[in-house]
Scaffold this motif. Structure first.
Motif, short mmCIF file in Angstrom:
data_model
loop_
_atom_site.label_atom_id
_atom_site.label_comp_id
_atom_site.label_asym_id
_atom_site.label_seq_id
_atom_site.Cartn_x
_atom_site.Cartn_y
_atom_site.Cartn_z
N ILE A 1 0.84 -1.20 0.00
CA ILE A 1 0.00 0.00 0.00
C ILE A 1 0.87 1.25 0.00
CG2 ILE A 1 -1.66 1.33 1.36
CD1 ILE A 1 -2.82 -1.36 2.31
N GLN A 2 1.94 1.23 0.82
CA GLN A 2 2.81 2.41 0.87
C GLN A 2 3.50 2.64 -0.47
OE1 GLN A 2 6.24 2.51 3.60
NE2 GLN A 2 5.56 4.55 4.18
N LEU B 1 1.53 4.56 -2.87
CA LEU B 1 1.43 6.01 -2.68
C LEU B 1 2.27 6.76 -3.71
CD1 LEU B 1 1.70 6.23 1.22
CD2 LEU B 1 -0.38 6.25 -0.19
N LEU C 1 8.68 9.69 2.30
CA LEU C 1 7.71 9.80 1.21
C LEU C 1 8.26 10.77 0.18
CD1 LEU C 1 4.83 9.16 0.12
CD2 LEU C 1 4.05 11.22 1.31
N THR D 1 2.65 9.17 6.67
CA THR D 1 2.99 9.40 5.26
C THR D 1 1.77 9.17 4.37
OG1 THR D 1 3.72 7.11 4.86
CG2 THR D 1 5.37 8.67 5.64
N ALA D 2 0.94 8.19 4.74
CA ALA D 2 -0.27 7.93 3.94
C ALA D 2 -1.21 9.13 3.98
CB ALA D 2 -0.97 6.67 4.46
N ARG D 3 -1.33 9.74 5.15
CA ARG D 3 -2.19 10.92 5.26
C ARG D 3 -1.62 12.08 4.46
NH1 ARG D 3 -3.10 12.89 10.88
NH2 ARG D 3 -4.61 14.17 9.76
N SER E 1 -2.01 14.92 -3.13
CA SER E 1 -2.39 13.91 -4.11
C SER E 1 -2.18 14.37 -5.55
CB SER E 1 -3.87 13.54 -3.92
OG SER E 1 -4.30 12.67 -4.93
#
Length: 423
Positions: free
Chosen positions: A176-177, A180, A207, A236-238, A244
């Motif tokens: 998943i990471q 990103l 990231l 990092t996902a947030r 985006s």
């Protein structure tokens, strides 16, 4: 074998660790005598007139204790002991050899065969009882140890299952990471952007990313969240959502104009908005450093903010090197902070490298860190042999080749590369 019976009855064993006793003797008279004594003491008694018969009984009934004569036809007590020890059984079986042998060499031979104790003939009932009590203590401790080992084994098996489940989740989290960063390389006009990310574990706190809102405009960033592991990866996902590339309406670095297109905010404003969002989250102690560039690829004008991150490296086409930025506070550390904006103009063939401190703080074989000068040298060498993602891969390879522990990163390593007007 002669047994001297004890006329006084004895109580049952104190611990109960030895309950079933197998007596082995080719003399049926001695079997009857021992059987009478042991039965009176409360033991379950099994009998065998030979070693062969004793092995068959032991394989099925698993006695707690074997009392065996040494000298028997067909199979001696010594050989019986060896074969008894070779049997597969759940618990430990105590073995006492009854013998007239008392020489040290013969006793040593019996111990080597696996015997636990010896009784010389004629057997004294008091001494026999004392030897059995000693055996009780040994068997009891062995069973307690076996139970503890079983509990440890079961706990280890449960921990292994939990570890495998966590490892599976972490592998999925790593996937998943990695998602990103949907694009690792992108050509925009005559320029090229490449991204590289290598966590030190399953997941990490680094990231890198880019977004291209059109008209040869570029947003490029390198971020390093404090700490490592799952918590940092969640941050990092947030942040990836806040910057985006797929959903410009959610990207805080972009501002919609006239309901027609997205304009790039000033990098200082972008840093302020990101700081505002991270600092407002209750219970989140993580912060991040960031180098963010808002670039115009038509003119080469790059507006940049450095928020506590490693200074971006600008390698000019002619070989000159510049480090851009003066530091600044990280994002999310305090509620309100103002960052300084830096502006540079890139020219044809220039390369701009945003990178995490996983590069400069990598420990080399000589015990020193790579540092900025070491990074410049590695970068120059990589530029000679590659471009785009191959250049970044070569840079990482050169780094690990110089590291003290090349197979174990102490920190995440990431980089974002802009090669200006090279196509």
């Amino acid at each position: 074998m002669t047994v001297q019976p004890n006329p006084v009855d004895r109580p049952a064993p104190l611990t109960g660790a030895i309950r079933r006793v197998l007596i082995v003797d080719d003399s049926r008279l001695q079997l009857r005598i021992l059987n009478a004594i042991l039965t009176r003491w409360g033991f379950e008694v099994l009998q065998a007139v030979s070693g062969v018969e004793a092995l068959r009984i032991a394989a099925v009934s698993e006695p707690d204790l074997i009392l065996s004569d040494w000298m028997m036809p067909q199979m001696t007590g010594l050989e019986l002991c060896r074969r008894f020890r070779a049997l597969k059984r759940e618990g430990y079986g105590y073995f006492i050899l009854l013998t007239s042998k008392s020489e040290k060499g013969e006793v040593a031979e019996g111990l080597d065969a696996g015997a636990d104790d010896f009784l010389t003939k004629p057997v004294n009932a008091e001494e026999l009882r004392a030897r059995i009590n000693a055996g009780e203590r040994v068997v009891s401790m062995e069973r307690q140890l076996s139970e503890k080992n079983r509990e440890v084994s079961e706990a280890f098996a449960r921990l292994k299952e939990v570890h495998e489940a966590i490892d599976k989740d972490l592998r999925q989290a790593r996937t998943i990471q990695q998602s990103l960063i949907p694009e690792r390389v992108k050509e925009i006009g005559t320029s090229r952007v490449s991204l590289f990310l290598q966590p030190c574990g399953h997941v990490g706190g680094d990231l890198v990313g880019m977004f291209n809102p059109g008209h040869e405009r570029l947003g490029l960033y390198s971020i390093d969240v404090s700490g490592h592991g799952i918590t940092s990866a969640m941050v990092t996902a947030r942040v990836a959502g806040y910057l985006s590339s797929k959903f410009p309406d959610q990207n805080i670095a972009l501002e919609k104009r006239f309901d027609r297109f997205y304009a790039m905010r000033d990098p200082v404003e972008t840093a302020r908005l990101l700081n505002q969002r991270l600092a407002a989250d209750p219970g989140v102690e993580e912060y991040l450093t960031m180098a963010y560039v808002a670039g115009d690829l038509r003119t080469g004008r790059m507006r940049m903010v450095q928020a506590g991150h490693s200074q971006p490296l600008l390698l000019r086409a002619g070989g000159e090197v510049e480090f851009i930025g003066t530091g600044g506070l990280p994002i999310g550390l305090v509620d309100a902070v103002d960052h300084e904006q830096h502006v540079v103009t890139m020219r044809k063939g220039d390369r701009l490298l945003l990178y995490s401190d996983g590069f400069t703080e990598a420990v080399l074989r000589n015990g020193e860190m790579l540092g900025e000068e070491g990074l410049v040298q590695l970068f120059r060498d990589s530029v000679k042999v590659g471009e785009g993602p191959d250049l970044l891969a070569d840079l990482y390879w050169r780094l690990t080749a110089e590291m003290r522990a090349a197979d174990q990163l102490d920190d995440d390593v990431s980089a974002a590369l802009l090669e200006f007007d090279v196509l």
